[in-house]
Scaffold this motif. Structure first.
Motif, short mmCIF file in Angstrom:
data_model
loop_
_atom_site.label_atom_id
_atom_site.label_comp_id
_atom_site.label_asym_id
_atom_site.label_seq_id
_atom_site.Cartn_x
_atom_site.Cartn_y
_atom_site.Cartn_z
N ASN A 83 -70.38 -94.54 -17.40
CA ASN A 83 -71.18 -93.80 -16.86
C ASN A 83 -70.87 -92.63 -16.45
O ASN A 83 -70.85 -91.18 -16.29
CB ASN A 83 -72.12 -93.96 -15.69
N GLY A 84 -69.24 -92.09 -17.00
CA GLY A 84 -68.92 -90.72 -17.16
C GLY A 84 -67.52 -90.98 -16.32
O GLY A 84 -67.27 -89.62 -15.69
N THR A 85 -68.05 -91.86 -15.22
CA THR A 85 -67.04 -91.94 -13.73
C THR A 85 -65.10 -92.38 -14.07
O THR A 85 -64.89 -92.03 -12.87
CB THR A 85 -67.31 -92.37 -12.90
N GLU A 86 -65.22 -93.15 -14.88
CA GLU A 86 -64.03 -93.36 -14.99
C GLU A 86 -62.92 -92.76 -15.80
O GLU A 86 -63.16 -92.09 -17.33
CB GLU A 86 -64.09 -95.05 -16.06
N HIS A 87 -62.08 -92.21 -15.23
CA HIS A 87 -60.69 -91.39 -15.34
C HIS A 87 -60.10 -91.80 -16.51
O HIS A 87 -58.82 -90.63 -16.83
CB HIS A 87 -60.15 -90.72 -14.76
N GLY A 88 -59.22 -93.38 -16.73
CA GLY A 88 -58.76 -93.58 -17.54
C GLY A 88 -58.82 -93.22 -19.14
O GLY A 88 -59.88 -92.51 -19.56
N GLU A 89 -57.97 -93.21 -19.90
CA GLU A 89 -57.57 -93.06 -21.02
C GLU A 89 -58.12 -93.82 -21.53
O GLU A 89 -57.99 -95.48 -21.46
CB GLU A 89 -56.68 -93.01 -21.79
N VAL A 90 -59.07 -94.04 -23.01
CA VAL A 90 -59.49 -95.18 -23.86
C VAL A 90 -59.27 -95.46 -25.28
O VAL A 90 -59.47 -95.88 -25.84
CB VAL A 90 -60.93 -94.94 -23.80
N VAL A 91 -58.50 -94.26 -25.13
CA VAL A 91 -56.92 -94.71 -26.58
C VAL A 91 -56.44 -95.78 -25.90
O VAL A 91 -55.83 -96.50 -25.23
CB VAL A 91 -55.42 -93.35 -25.97
N GLY A 92 -56.06 -96.84 -27.37
CA GLY A 92 -55.88 -97.93 -27.34
C GLY A 92 -56.97 -98.91 -26.47
O GLY A 92 -56.97 -100.19 -27.15
N ASN A 93 -58.09 -98.68 -26.67
CA ASN A 93 -59.62 -99.59 -26.96
C ASN A 93 -60.65 -99.02 -27.88
O ASN A 93 -61.17 -97.93 -27.23
CB ASN A 93 -60.80 -99.89 -25.47
#
Length: 280
Positions: free
Chosen positions: A69-79
């Motif tokens: 939904n665009g509210t997670e501020h963590g990086e998706v790098v590594g996932n």
């Protein structure tokens, strides 16, 4: 196919070989998005195996919901699954609400509460397996997919109920009951009897009732599938294995409660190949 999508495809090869095979029958340019979608399903399905209490599982689910939904501020790098899924959602304008509803339904997996009713079970299957089929259909042909929602509904319920039966030994070990309370009561069984294995005849009646439910939805899907657009067929190929699985479950009887009937990889591949040829 980029590195993130390739990771998803390899994940499927190990964790969900039926959907992995179906991706290979899709147009090459669509395979990465389908692998991402099904990889997401694998990640959510295995949360129960990674936790000891429901609350951390809900936290993991909420992370995915916030991310989508665009509210997670963590990086998706590594996932790579998360990165590939976000790309698929953006590229094919996939409805984010469908993913949110999917995650909401999956909260049930984290607890040991019994499934209340057949309607609840069909709703659970609709928000999970049926939604995956419809999302895959949107990737394959966004113009024609919406008109096939009813077909996806029946296909997903048939597929999911069959899958739950094949996972019955695992669920019993965990103390989970996916066979609805009203179905159990109708055949003279209960959640306690199912988990404890105290009445084999009653448990077999419950298994037979679930097989009948899956067959009912599968029959409705198969009758309607004749008019399914060819561009959408790859989304439904895993459902083509359902009748084979149901025959195995029927033949195993009560033993389904203790051990999942084995279907060889070669037979699964041959069955899907035949289904793809009928779909051509």
């Amino acid at each position: 196919m980029n590195a993130n999508e390739s990771h998803c495809l390899q994940l499927l090869r190990d964790a969900d070989p039926d959907r992995y095979l179906s991706v290979l029958y899709a147009p090459e340019e669509k395979r990465g998005a389908l692998a991402a979608l099904y990889g997401f399903n694998v990640e959510i399905a295995r949360i129960r195996d990674l936790i000891h209490d429901p609350l951390p599982g809900e936290v993991r689910l909420q992370w995915w919901r916030d991310l989508i939904n665009g509210t997670e501020h963590g990086e998706v790098v590594g996932n790579p699954v998360a990165a590939a899924l976000l790309e698929a959602i953006k590229t094919y304008n996939l409805p984010r609400a469908a993913f949110d509803n999917y995650c909401e339904a999956r909260i049930f997996d984290l607890y040991d509460d019994p499934m209340p009713s057949r309607n609840d079970l069909e709703g659970y299957c609709g928000e999970t397996a049926s939604a995956l089929i419809q999302l895959a259909s949107l990737v394959l042909d966004a113009e024609k997919a919406p008109a096939q929602a009813d077909i996806a509904g029946h296909a997903g319920v048939a597929q999911a109920v069959t899958g739950l039966l094949r996972l019955l030994p695992l669920h019993r070990r965990r103390g989970q009951t996916y066979i609805p309370a009203d179905i159990l009561a109708a055949v003279g069984c209960s959640a306690e009897m199912l988990l404890e294995g105290t009445d084999k005849a009653a448990i077999k009646r419950a298994i037979d009732a679930m097989i009948a439910l899956a067959e009912d939805h599968l029959g409705k899907y198969e009758a309607a599938a004749k008019s399914l657009p060819a561009t959408l067929r790859a989304a439904y190929l895993p459902v083509g294995l359902t009748r084979m699985y149901l025959k195995k479950l029927k033949a195993s009887g009560f033993d389904v409660a203790n051990e999942t009937p084995v279907v060889s990889p070669l037979r699964r591949q041959w069955t899907m190949l035949r289904a793809s040829m009928r779909s051509a």
